[in-house]
Design a protein around this motif. Sequence first.
Motif, PDB file in Angstrom:
ATOM      1  N   ALA A  10       0.832  -1.207   0.000  1.00  0.00           N
ATOM      2  CA  ALA A  10       0.000   0.000   0.000  1.00  0.00           C
ATOM      3  C   ALA A  10       0.864   1.254   0.000  1.00  0.00           C
ATOM      4  O   ALA A  10       0.584   2.215  -0.723  1.00  0.00           O
ATOM      5  CB  ALA A  10      -0.934  -0.007   1.208  1.00  0.00           C
ATOM      6  N   ASN A  11       1.930   1.239   0.798  1.00  0.00           N
ATOM      7  CA  ASN A  11       2.830   2.386   0.859  1.00  0.00           C
ATOM      8  C   ASN A  11       3.509   2.608  -0.497  1.00  0.00           C
ATOM      9  O   ASN A  11       3.585   3.739  -0.980  1.00  0.00           O
ATOM     10  CB  ASN A  11       3.872   2.191   1.953  1.00  0.00           C
ATOM     11  N   MET A  12       3.982   1.522  -1.107  1.00  0.00           N
ATOM     12  CA  MET A  12       4.648   1.647  -2.409  1.00  0.00           C
ATOM     13  C   MET A  12       3.669   2.148  -3.468  1.00  0.00           C
ATOM     14  O   MET A  12       4.014   3.002  -4.288  1.00  0.00           O
ATOM     15  CB  MET A  12       5.265   0.313  -2.831  1.00  0.00           C
ATOM     16  N   SER A  13       2.440   1.624  -3.458  1.00  0.00           N
ATOM     17  CA  SER A  13       1.432   2.052  -4.429  1.00  0.00           C
ATOM     18  C   SER A  13       1.141   3.537  -4.286  1.00  0.00           C
ATOM     19  O   SER A  13       1.039   4.264  -5.287  1.00  0.00           O
ATOM     20  CB  SER A  13       0.141   1.257  -4.244  1.00  0.00           C
ATOM     21  N   ARG A  14       1.002   3.998  -3.042  1.00  0.00           N
ATOM     22  CA  ARG A  14       0.741   5.416  -2.792  1.00  0.00           C
ATOM     23  C   ARG A  14       1.873   6.275  -3.335  1.00  0.00           C
ATOM     24  O   ARG A  14       1.633   7.290  -3.994  1.00  0.00           O
ATOM     25  CB  ARG A  14       0.558   5.662  -1.291  1.00  0.00           C
ATOM     26  N   ARG A  23      10.028   4.078  -1.314  1.00  0.00           N
ATOM     27  CA  ARG A  23      11.026   4.099  -0.250  1.00  0.00           C
ATOM     28  C   ARG A  23      10.774   2.953   0.726  1.00  0.00           C
ATOM     29  O   ARG A  23       9.658   2.484   0.877  1.00  0.00           O
ATOM     30  CB  ARG A  23      10.974   5.429   0.506  1.00  0.00           C
ATOM     31  N   CYS A  24      11.830   2.548   1.377  1.00  0.00           N
ATOM     32  CA  CYS A  24      11.738   1.510   2.402  1.00  0.00           C
ATOM     33  C   CYS A  24      10.816   1.991   3.523  1.00  0.00           C
ATOM     34  O   CYS A  24      10.955   3.117   3.995  1.00  0.00           O
ATOM     35  CB  CYS A  24      13.135   1.190   2.947  1.00  0.00           C
ATOM     36  N   VAL A  25       9.870   1.132   3.917  1.00  0.00           N
ATOM     37  CA  VAL A  25       8.937   1.526   4.973  1.00  0.00           C
ATOM     38  C   VAL A  25       9.615   1.630   6.332  1.00  0.00           C
ATOM     39  O   VAL A  25       9.061   2.227   7.251  1.00  0.00           O
ATOM     40  CB  VAL A  25       7.728   0.566   5.050  1.00  0.00           C
ATOM     41  N   PHE A  26      10.810   1.057   6.475  1.00  0.00           N
ATOM     42  CA  PHE A  26      11.531   1.116   7.745  1.00  0.00           C
ATOM     43  C   PHE A  26      12.436   2.343   7.818  1.00  0.00           C
ATOM     44  O   PHE A  26      12.333   3.136   8.733  1.00  0.00           O
ATOM     45  CB  PHE A  26      12.375  -0.147   7.959  1.00  0.00           C
ATOM     46  N   CYS A  27      13.334   2.486   6.817  1.00  0.00           N
ATOM     47  CA  CYS A  27      14.341   3.551   6.907  1.00  0.00           C
ATOM     48  C   CYS A  27      14.057   4.733   5.978  1.00  0.00           C
ATOM     49  O   CYS A  27      14.753   5.726   6.024  1.00  0.00           O
ATOM     50  CB  CYS A  27      15.732   2.983   6.609  1.00  0.00           C
ATOM     51  N   ARG A  28      13.054   4.591   5.119  1.00  0.00           N
ATOM     52  CA  ARG A  28      12.631   5.633   4.163  1.00  0.00           C
ATOM     53  C   ARG A  28      13.651   5.909   3.071  1.00  0.00           C
ATOM     54  O   ARG A  28      13.544   6.872   2.338  1.00  0.00           O
ATOM     55  CB  ARG A  28      12.261   6.936   4.893  1.00  0.00           C
ATOM     56  N   ARG A  29      14.652   5.057   2.909  1.00  0.00           N
ATOM     57  CA  ARG A  29      15.632   5.194   1.840  1.00  0.00           C
ATOM     58  C   ARG A  29      15.021   4.683   0.538  1.00  0.00           C
ATOM     59  O   ARG A  29      14.222   3.760   0.535  1.00  0.00           O
ATOM     60  CB  ARG A  29      16.878   4.377   2.183  1.00  0.00           C
ATOM     61  N   SER A  30      15.404   5.276  -0.573  1.00  0.00           N
ATOM     62  CA  SER A  30      14.900   4.846  -1.882  1.00  0.00           C
ATOM     63  C   SER A  30      15.200   3.369  -2.077  1.00  0.00           C
ATOM     64  O   SER A  30      16.304   2.904  -1.794  1.00  0.00           O
ATOM     65  CB  SER A  30      15.557   5.664  -2.989  1.00  0.00           C
TER      66      SER A  30
END
Length: 170
Positions: A10-14, A23-30
Motif C-alpha cells: 500500500a505504501n509503495m502504491s501510494r 522508499r523503504c517503509v523502515f528507513c525511508r531510503r529509496s
Amino acid sequence: NIICKGCTVANMSREVEENKHPRCVFCRRSIIFTDEERHKNNLKRVEANDPIVIFKMGVTHFRDGEYERAFEYFTKSADLGDANAHLKLAIMYVDGEGVEKDEEKVTYHQEESAIRGHPQPRKILAIQEFKRGRADKAVKHLIIAANLGDDDSIQMLKEMYSCGYVSKED
C-alpha cells in the motif's frame, strides 16, 4: 516492529501514484537501486552477519554452479541460525554438490532446519521415522509441520489417521 506485506505494498502504491520513488517503509531510503548499489548494500549486510543476505548470496553462487563458494555462504548462514541454509546444506550433502555425500550431515542439517521451524525437513524426518517403524515419532513430526502450515503434512496425517496410525487425541 514488523510491517506486513499489505502495508508495504500500500505504501509503495501510494508513492508511485504520487510520482515519488518508492522508499523503504523502515528507513525511508529509496528502494530503487542500481545493480552496483544493490551489490554494495548486500556486501555490507554480509559483513554485518545478516543470515538472510548471506543465504541469498549462497543461492546466487549455487545457481551459477559455484558449489564450493555457495557451501561457504550456506555454512555461515546456518551457523547464524538460518533454517533455509541448513536445509540447503542437507540437500548439498544428499546430492554431493560441492561436498562429499554424507548421510550423517544430511540428517544433522535436516534436524537443525526442522528445529528452527522449517516444515519441509519435518516432513522428510517423518517419512524416515515411519520407514524405521517409528510411526509415533513420524506423527509428531507431521503434526509440527502441519501446525507450521504445511499442506502435504496435513494430507499425510489424514492418510495415517485412516490407516490407524493417528488417533483423535494426537
